[in-house]
Design an enzyme around this catalytic site. Sequence first.
Site: not given
Length: 140
Positions: A75-76
């Site tokens: 993800c981020a």
Amino acid sequence: MTVVPVFAEPEELYDLVLDKTKQPGKDYAIVDVRDSDYIGGHIPGSINVPASQMYDKANDLIRDFSHVPKVYFHCALSQVRGPKSARIYSETMNNLGIESDQKVKILRNGFEGWHAKYRKEEGLIEDYDKSVWEYAIIEE
């Protein structure tokens, strides 16, 4: 064999992405689980399956990628959504009784780490939109 997710360093994925003899979807898979924060760029060859849809999409991902030796989730920052999605994928595989030597990995530091490290290198970020990253704090 029980599939258990582990962290992978960015350099491992870097080598795969740049190796022209390796093909995404065949030799490895990259699952980017960011939601609206997916805009602005992604790792070449990755597919976007938002973490909020992982329970619904896990069976499809397993159908498409259970034959692939390595599957990377991120993800981020790979602190919550990436690890959780990798766990859901692994647990679903185990619950289905699928025997596999597949390695399920979580990209350490996620896309933000990838961006900070490789944003200046050719071919390591697709669909890059610099304006999305204008205010990001990036270590040089």
